[in-house]
Design an enzyme around this catalytic site. Structure first.
Site, PDB file in Angstrom:
ATOM      1  N   THR A 136     -46.892 -10.331   5.633  1.00  0.00           N
ATOM      2  CA  THR A 136     -45.990 -10.493   6.896  1.00  0.00           C
ATOM      3  C   THR A 136     -46.505 -11.589   7.845  1.00  0.00           C
ATOM      4  O   THR A 136     -45.547 -12.476   8.244  1.00  0.00           O
ATOM      5  CB  THR A 136     -45.676  -9.405   7.569  1.00  0.00           C
ATOM      6  OG1 THR A 136     -44.986  -8.361   6.662  1.00  0.00           O
ATOM      7  CG2 THR A 136     -44.704  -9.397   8.827  1.00  0.00           C
ATOM      8  N   LYS A 193     -55.596   1.932   9.860  1.00  0.00           N
ATOM      9  CA  LYS A 193     -54.880   0.956  10.811  1.00  0.00           C
ATOM     10  C   LYS A 193     -53.839   1.420  11.628  1.00  0.00           C
ATOM     11  O   LYS A 193     -53.583   0.962  12.875  1.00  0.00           O
ATOM     12  CB  LYS A 193     -54.718  -0.261  10.074  1.00  0.00           C
ATOM     13  CG  LYS A 193     -56.175  -0.833   9.545  1.00  0.00           C
ATOM     14  CD  LYS A 193     -55.988  -2.106   8.630  1.00  0.00           C
ATOM     15  CE  LYS A 193     -55.153  -1.959   7.510  1.00  0.00           C
ATOM     16  NZ  LYS A 193     -55.661  -1.356   6.277  1.00  0.00           N
ATOM     17  N   LYS A 194     -52.660   2.028  11.055  1.00  0.00           N
ATOM     18  CA  LYS A 194     -51.442   2.433  11.800  1.00  0.00           C
ATOM     19  C   LYS A 194     -52.134   3.560  12.802  1.00  0.00           C
ATOM     20  O   LYS A 194     -51.241   3.171  13.933  1.00  0.00           O
ATOM     21  CB  LYS A 194     -50.511   2.801  10.695  1.00  0.00           C
ATOM     22  CG  LYS A 194     -50.169   1.982   9.863  1.00  0.00           C
ATOM     23  CD  LYS A 194     -49.204   0.757  10.474  1.00  0.00           C
ATOM     24  CE  LYS A 194     -48.756  -0.256   9.554  1.00  0.00           C
ATOM     25  NZ  LYS A 194     -48.104  -1.378  10.299  1.00  0.00           N
ATOM     26  N   SER A 203     -56.904   3.879   4.045  1.00  0.00           N
ATOM     27  CA  SER A 203     -56.772   2.434   4.539  1.00  0.00           C
ATOM     28  C   SER A 203     -55.746   2.007   5.255  1.00  0.00           C
ATOM     29  O   SER A 203     -55.846   1.419   6.144  1.00  0.00           O
ATOM     30  CB  SER A 203     -57.242   1.497   3.292  1.00  0.00           C
ATOM     31  OG  SER A 203     -56.941   0.124   3.729  1.00  0.00           O
ATOM     32  N   ARG A 230     -64.086  -2.078  -2.366  1.00  0.00           N
ATOM     33  CA  ARG A 230     -63.074  -1.758  -3.128  1.00  0.00           C
ATOM     34  C   ARG A 230     -62.655  -2.773  -4.205  1.00  0.00           C
ATOM     35  O   ARG A 230     -62.506  -2.411  -5.271  1.00  0.00           O
ATOM     36  CB  ARG A 230     -61.815  -0.928  -2.663  1.00  0.00           C
ATOM     37  CG  ARG A 230     -62.283   0.391  -2.054  1.00  0.00           C
ATOM     38  CD  ARG A 230     -61.364   0.952  -0.961  1.00  0.00           C
ATOM     39  NE  ARG A 230     -59.902   0.802  -1.676  1.00  0.00           N
ATOM     40  CZ  ARG A 230     -58.799   0.853  -1.276  1.00  0.00           C
ATOM     41  NH1 ARG A 230     -58.731   0.564   0.289  1.00  0.00           N
ATOM     42  NH2 ARG A 230     -57.583   0.989  -2.025  1.00  0.00           N
ATOM     43  N   ASP A 236     -43.342   2.049  14.148  1.00  0.00           N
ATOM     44  CA  ASP A 236     -43.663   1.159  13.104  1.00  0.00           C
ATOM     45  C   ASP A 236     -43.360   1.556  11.736  1.00  0.00           C
ATOM     46  O   ASP A 236     -42.860   2.687  11.557  1.00  0.00           O
ATOM     47  CB  ASP A 236     -45.088   0.797  13.289  1.00  0.00           C
ATOM     48  CG  ASP A 236     -45.543  -0.451  12.602  1.00  0.00           C
ATOM     49  OD1 ASP A 236     -44.707  -1.289  12.082  1.00  0.00           O
ATOM     50  OD2 ASP A 236     -46.990  -0.771  12.628  1.00  0.00           O
ATOM     51  N   LYS A 237     -43.518   0.576  10.634  1.00  0.00           N
ATOM     52  CA  LYS A 237     -43.144   0.811   9.419  1.00  0.00           C
ATOM     53  C   LYS A 237     -44.272   0.252   8.716  1.00  0.00           C
ATOM     54  O   LYS A 237     -45.086  -0.604   8.985  1.00  0.00           O
ATOM     55  CB  LYS A 237     -41.948   0.473   8.979  1.00  0.00           C
ATOM     56  CG  LYS A 237     -41.704  -1.034   8.701  1.00  0.00           C
ATOM     57  CD  LYS A 237     -41.988  -1.290   7.143  1.00  0.00           C
ATOM     58  CE  LYS A 237     -41.692  -2.989   7.044  1.00  0.00           C
ATOM     59  NZ  LYS A 237     -42.172  -3.472   5.904  1.00  0.00           N
ATOM     60  N   HIS A 238     -44.547   0.728   7.291  1.00  0.00           N
ATOM     61  CA  HIS A 238     -45.598   0.044   6.501  1.00  0.00           C
ATOM     62  C   HIS A 238     -44.877   0.048   5.292  1.00  0.00           C
ATOM     63  O   HIS A 238     -44.403   0.889   4.659  1.00  0.00           O
ATOM     64  CB  HIS A 238     -46.956   0.705   6.419  1.00  0.00           C
ATOM     65  CG  HIS A 238     -47.840   0.273   5.370  1.00  0.00           C
ATOM     66  ND1 HIS A 238     -48.710  -0.932   5.652  1.00  0.00           N
ATOM     67  CD2 HIS A 238     -48.095   0.442   4.185  1.00  0.00           C
ATOM     68  CE1 HIS A 238     -49.408  -1.267   4.619  1.00  0.00           C
ATOM     69  NE2 HIS A 238     -48.983  -0.307   3.579  1.00  0.00           N
ATOM     70  N   SER A 239     -45.119  -1.212   4.496  1.00  0.00           N
ATOM     71  CA  SER A 239     -44.586  -1.344   3.239  1.00  0.00           C
ATOM     72  C   SER A 239     -46.093  -0.980   2.252  1.00  0.00           C
ATOM     73  O   SER A 239     -46.882  -2.082   2.548  1.00  0.00           O
ATOM     74  CB  SER A 239     -43.899  -2.616   2.847  1.00  0.00           C
ATOM     75  OG  SER A 239     -43.694  -2.771   1.674  1.00  0.00           O
TER      76      SER A 239
END
Length: 434
Positions: A119, A186-187, A182, A167, A79-82
């Site tokens: 997304t 989740k990832k 954070s 937050r 997976d990726k995260h931006s």
């Protein structure tokens, strides 16, 4: 364990123990910890910080506050995260292209935040498509198609969901420790075997300086690797929109052009670069260069587009979306060109201002309950260094109402600066991996 004692540790600049952080995360999830205590905890971390060991412990504790997914698939789970930008629709290109290369991509994504697009909102611009899949259906789609882009269930990292809301109202969003925990909680709960992080920097990003982006990338990469998930980061530029469009349906259209071989540009370049890093790290390519070549082949062969179409259908969207996407995507009733007031060269683009203009048009949320209009936004946006003539379009504005169009037009005119001479144009990718 006692919340007050843990908060007192933070007040004195001491990192709580792994057991204390695990207890606190569980208390966030089940309500044992009050809102006041959660706010004090967030402020303590924000002001005093955690050690590297403490940051890893908090991330794992938040991951373990809910369900953890497990996979039994014949290929690596990636997976990726931006970290968020404007015109950033990489996920819709990257996920099916990775699947075409033999990876499995269970992408748990988010909605728009501030000026940045989400997304899930982009996916839901496709008629009939639902990102709210049960865990069982999510696993079926990933196993059958190779990828799925969905929202997190309430059972995934519930401690993060609670702390994130705290937050947001206690001015502690910018803490590197809390941002890291954070994102990664989740990832990691998704059961990944490899992750690439796209850390944005520039006018359209949350991180405005390269130094801040590097600090975030270092924090994320070190924490993820120490938590057992092989992770790399790419620092990419967000001093102008990544794609030529901002807005949910408009960005889906940009992705379809890339998937169907009708367009390249920065969106395609960044997508294959991120994919190349992931494929190399997962052993599906000898190195990042070979990984990029495999990603390019997945796009040019049409295999990535075919997988995207299957994913859309499996999630409730049209059966022939890939072949007829122009027919399915909604269009705004008002489309107007915003003309350049003078001749010159595009010197600067305020990406955050453009993103907020799209939010004002109804393409994002100003409060959580807002309903998004998928058709509105901006398209055909000029690029830095582009020469324009007086009266030439700077972009096209897509709106639902004339009053909203007028407000957005005023905002975008201020966001695009035209002058003389060629500006310094930053590279799309500042650093390829960390």
């Amino acid at each position: 364990m006692d919340a007050r004692a843990i908060i007192a540790h933070l007040r004195r600049g001491e990192t709580p123990s792994r057991e204390e952080l695990a207890w606190f995360a569980k208390g966030l999830a089940d309500g044992t910890v009050s809102d006041a205590q959660a706010g004090a905890f967030a402020m303590g971390v924000c002001l005093r910080g955690l050690s590297e060991e403490g940051r890893v412990a908090l991330t794992l504790a938040m991951r373990d506050s809910g369900d953890r997914m497990a996979w039994d698939l014949p290929g690596p789970v990636l997976d990726k995260h931006s970290t968020g930008g404007v015109g950033d629709c990489v996920s819709l290109v990257l996920a099916p292209a990775l699947a075409a290369c033999g990876a499995y991509v269970p992408m748990i994504s988010g909605r728009g935040l501030g000026h940045t697009g989400g997304t899930l909102d982009k996916m839901e611009a496709i008629p009939g498509l639902s990102t709210n899949l049960t865990e069982e259906r999510f696993k079926e789609v990933v196993a059958d198609v190779g990828c799925a882009i969905v929202s997190a269930t309430a059972e995934i990292a519930p401690a993060d969901k609670r702390l994130y809301a705290i937050r947001d109202v206690t001015a502690t969003v910018e803490s590197l420790d809390l941002i890291t925990a954070s994102i990664l909680s989740k990832k990691l709960a998704a059961g990944l075997e490899g992750l690439v992080l796209d850390v944005k920097v520039g006018s359209g990003a949350f991180m405005k300086s390269v130094e801040d982006a590097q600090a975030l990338a270092d924090s994320l990469v070190s924490t993820a690797n120490l938590a057992g998930c092989p992770t790399s980061a790419v620092i990419s530029d967000m001093n102008q929109p990544l794609a030529a469009s901002l807005g949910n349906a408009l960005e889906v259209a940009e992705c379809m052009k890339v998937l169907c071989g009708q367009n390249g540009g920065p969106l395609a370049e960044l997508s294959v670069s991120l994919g190349g890093v992931l494929l190399a790290n997962a052993g599906l390519a000898a190195d990042a260069e070979e990984g990029v070549a495999r990603m390019l082949d997945a796009l040019s062969s049409g295999k990535a587009a075919e997988i995207f179409g299957r994913m859309v259908a499996a999630m409730g969207g049209p059966m022939r979306f890939t072949e007829e996407w122009q027919r399915f995507l909604p269009e705004a009733p008002i489309i107007r060109e915003i003309a350049a007031p003078q001749a010159g060269v595009v010197q600067a683009i305020d990406g955050e201002a453009l993103g907020l203009a799209v939010v004002g048009l109804g393409g994002g949320r100003q409060v959580e309950s807002d309903v998004i209009d998928p058709a509105v936004g901006l398209s055909d946006v000029v690029r830095l260094g582009e020469t324009v003539q007086a009266g030439q379009p700077l972009l096209r504005l897509h709106a639902a109402r004339e009053d909203a169009a007028a407000v957005a037009e005023a905002a975008v005119r201020k966001a695009i600066v035209i002058g003389e001479g060629m500006p310094d144009i930053p590279p799309l990718i500042h650093e390829r991996s960390r």
